[in-house]
Design an enzyme around this catalytic site. Structure first.
Site, mmCIF file in Angstrom:
data_model
loop_
_atom_site.group_PDB
_atom_site.id
_atom_site.type_symbol
_atom_site.label_atom_id
_atom_site.label_comp_id
_atom_site.label_asym_id
_atom_site.label_seq_id
_atom_site.Cartn_x
_atom_site.Cartn_y
_atom_site.Cartn_z
ATOM 1 N N ARG A 1 53.398 10.506 58.726
ATOM 2 C CA ARG A 1 54.108 11.299 57.727
ATOM 3 C C ARG A 1 53.946 10.775 56.312
ATOM 4 O O ARG A 1 53.665 11.528 55.379
ATOM 5 C CB ARG A 1 55.608 11.366 58.050
ATOM 6 C CG ARG A 1 55.965 12.397 59.079
ATOM 7 C CD ARG A 1 57.136 11.932 59.891
ATOM 8 N NE ARG A 1 56.725 10.824 60.741
ATOM 9 C CZ ARG A 1 56.252 10.976 61.975
ATOM 10 N NH1 ARG A 1 56.194 12.150 62.514
ATOM 11 N NH2 ARG A 1 55.831 9.940 62.679
ATOM 12 N N THR A 2 54.154 9.482 56.121
ATOM 13 C CA THR A 2 54.178 8.971 54.752
ATOM 14 C C THR A 2 52.814 9.149 54.087
ATOM 15 O O THR A 2 52.716 9.669 52.974
ATOM 16 C CB THR A 2 54.630 7.500 54.740
ATOM 17 O OG1 THR A 2 55.886 7.417 55.403
ATOM 18 C CG2 THR A 2 54.765 6.984 53.319
ATOM 19 N N ARG B 1 51.230 1.031 51.811
ATOM 20 C CA ARG B 1 52.105 0.511 52.880
ATOM 21 C C ARG B 1 51.461 -0.762 53.399
ATOM 22 O O ARG B 1 50.247 -0.818 53.594
ATOM 23 C CB ARG B 1 52.229 1.535 54.006
ATOM 24 C CG ARG B 1 52.828 0.957 55.272
ATOM 25 C CD ARG B 1 53.080 2.003 56.317
ATOM 26 N NE ARG B 1 54.193 2.861 55.934
ATOM 27 C CZ ARG B 1 54.712 3.802 56.730
ATOM 28 N NH1 ARG B 1 54.202 4.014 57.928
ATOM 29 N NH2 ARG B 1 55.732 4.533 56.336
ATOM 30 N N LYS C 1 37.314 -8.442 55.664
ATOM 31 C CA LYS C 1 36.432 -9.562 55.291
ATOM 32 C C LYS C 1 37.218 -10.708 54.667
ATOM 33 O O LYS C 1 36.651 -11.685 54.204
ATOM 34 C CB LYS C 1 35.380 -9.082 54.276
ATOM 35 C CG LYS C 1 34.497 -7.955 54.758
ATOM 36 C CD LYS C 1 33.504 -7.607 53.642
ATOM 37 C CE LYS C 1 32.748 -6.338 53.948
ATOM 38 N NZ LYS C 1 32.041 -5.840 52.746
ATOM 39 N N HIS D 1 61.727 1.200 52.095
ATOM 40 C CA HIS D 1 60.881 2.398 52.135
ATOM 41 C C HIS D 1 61.570 3.429 51.216
ATOM 42 O O HIS D 1 62.155 4.405 51.658
ATOM 43 C CB HIS D 1 60.822 2.890 53.585
ATOM 44 C CG HIS D 1 59.788 3.932 53.861
ATOM 45 N ND1 HIS D 1 59.058 4.565 52.871
ATOM 46 C CD2 HIS D 1 59.358 4.466 55.035
ATOM 47 C CE1 HIS D 1 58.234 5.438 53.439
ATOM 48 N NE2 HIS D 1 58.397 5.390 54.754
HETATM 49 C C1 NCD Z 1 59.318 5.055 59.338
HETATM 50 C C2 NCD Z 1 58.615 3.841 58.802
HETATM 51 O O1 NCD Z 1 57.374 3.761 58.812
HETATM 52 O O2 NCD Z 1 59.335 2.979 58.352
HETATM 53 N N1 NCD Z 1 58.556 6.214 59.374
HETATM 54 C C3 NCD Z 1 58.357 6.950 58.242
HETATM 55 O O3 NCD Z 1 57.826 6.479 57.271
HETATM 56 N N2 NCD Z 1 58.791 8.213 58.233
HETATM 57 C C4 NCD Z 1 60.145 4.822 60.527
HETATM 58 C C5 NCD Z 1 59.601 4.052 61.689
HETATM 59 O O4 NCD Z 1 58.447 3.662 61.744
HETATM 60 O O5 NCD Z 1 60.383 3.861 62.615
#
Ligand code: NCD
Length: 309
Positions: A59-60, A109, A88, A137
Site C-alpha cells: 500500500r505505502t 521505507r 554491494k 509511519h
Molecule cells: C503497515 C506498516 O508497514 O507499518 N502497513 C502499512 O503501511 N499500511 C502495517 C504493518 O505492516 O503491519
C-alpha cells in the site's frame, strides 16, 4: 495561520512535527485532491519522485507512486534493496546523496528507526517517511485520521481503541501522537508485553486521556473507532516469542456484535489473523476504504512538499 509555505521543501519525518492546525490543513488539501484524482492534474508535471523501499510494502509504495502519477509527475525507485547498490554495501546515506541528483523528492521505507532522520540530515530535497523501523509511519497516521474524519464527521469527542501490537507497530505510534492533538479518548488494547511504546506515552503525556487493557471484549462497547493492527512478526527477537502473541486478538462477527452501533473498524493492513474475512461485509468494516485515503493524503503531502500546491 498555516499555509502551504509551512510545508514547501520540508521533509515529513514524524507526527511529532505537526500540530492540529497543520494536520487539519493537510486534510483540507487532501479533500481538494479527491476530485482531482479522477479529473487529473498536472500540478507536479516535470517533477520526479524516488520511491526507495528497503523493506516490503504494498500500500505505502503503490499509493505514494500512484499519488505522484496522478499529480502529473513521474516516479523511479526500487521496491527491493537486493536490486540496488545496498546489496554491494552502499550506505543508505550514500544512496540518498546519489538518488537526490535524479529526483525532486524521496519517499522511503527502511528497517532502521533512525533512517528517515538520517536521510533528511544528508538530503537537500524533501524526504517522506514511509515507515522507519518500528518507530513511526506518519503519512499513514495522517491518512488514518483523514479516514476517521470522513467516517465520523470529526475527530473530537471520539473514543478510539488501538488494538494489537502497540510496542512494535509503527502506525499506532504515529496515530497516537497525531490523535493527541484532538479531544479524543484512547483505549490501548494489547498484551502487557506489547504495551504502547514508552516514548510515545511520554510524548503524549497530559495531551490525551488513555487507559490500557488486555481485554478487547471489556472495552469494545465504548469505542467509536477500533483500529486493529498486525502482530509485527519481523520485529520479534524469535519466532517462538512471536507465536506466543500471534493470535492475541481475533475480531470476528461475534466480537463485532459486542460493539457500539456505528463503530468503525480500521486496520492499516496487511492483516494476518486479526480480522476474520467474514467481517469484511460488515457496514463498519472500513479497512479497504481506508486504503483509498492514502492516495488523497499522499497527493496532498507530495504537492505541499514540492511547493506545487
Ligand atoms: C503497515 C506498516 O508497514 O507499518 N502497513 C502499512 O503501511 N499500511 C502495517 C504493518 O505492516 O503491519
Amino acid at each position: 495561520m498555516v499555509g502551504p509555505s509551512r510545508f514547501k521543501g520540508k521533509s515529513f519525518i514524524s507526527m511529532r512535527d505537526y500540530n492540529r492546525d497543520e494536520i487539519d490543513f493537510i486534510h483540507g488539501v487532501a479533500d481538494e485532491m479527491m476530485p482531482l484524482e479522477a479529473e487529473g492534474t498536472d500540478m507536479a508535471k516535470g517533477r520526479v519522485m524516488g520511491a526507495l523501499f528497503f523493506e516490503p510494502s504494498t500500500r505505502t509504495r503503490l499509493s505514494f507512486e500512484s499519488a505522484m502519477l496522478r499529480l502529473g509527475g513521474g516516479v523511479t525507485g526500487f521496491a527491493d534493496p537486493g536490486v540496488s547498490s545496498a546489496k554491494k554495501g552502499e550506505t543508505m546515506e550514500d544512496t540518498i546523496k546519489t538518488v537526490e541528483n535524479y529526483v525532486d523528492i524521496i519517499a522511503m521505507r527502511h528497517p532502521d528507526e533512525w533512517s528517515s532522520r538520517k536521510a533528511a540530515a544528508v538530503a537537500s530535497i524533501p524526504i517522506l517517511n514511509g515507515g522507519s523501523g518500528s518507530w513511526e509511519h506518519p503519512t499513514q497516521a495522517v491518512l488514518d485520521m483523514h479516514c476517521i474524519k470522513h467516517a465520523k464527521g470529526s475527530l473530537d469527542g471520539l473514543t478510539v481503541g488501538l488494538c494489537g501490537d502497540l510496542l512494535y507497530g509503527r502506525t499506532v505510534h504515529s496515530l497516537m501522537i497525531g490523535l493527541s492533538n484532538y479531544d479524543v479518548k484512547l483505549k490501548l488494547i494489547s498484551p502487557k508485553k506489547l504495551a504502547m511504546r514508552e516514548d510515545v506515552i511520554k510524548y503524549t503525556e497530559g495531551k490525551v486521556e488513555w487507559e490500557a487493557t488486555e481485554d478487547l471484549t471489556k472495552v469494545i462497547g465504548d469505542l467509536d473507532v477500533l483500529y486493529a493492527t498486525r502482530i509485527q512478526k519481523e520485529r520479534f527477537p524469535s519466532e517462538e516469542e512471536y507465536k506466543r502473541f500471534a493470535d492475541a486478538y481475533i475480531i470476528d462477527n461475534k466480537m463485532m456484535a459486542k460493539a457500539k452501533k456505528g463503530m468503525v473498524l480500521m486496520h492499516p493492513l496487511p492483516r494476518v489473523n486479526e480480522i476474520a474475512t467474514e467481517v469484511d461485509s460488515h457496514p463498519g468494516a472500513l479497512y479497504f476504504k481506508q486504503v483509498h485515503h492514502g492516495i488523497w493524503v499522499r497527493m496532498a503531502i507530495i504537492a505541499l512538499a514540492l511547493g506545487v500546491y
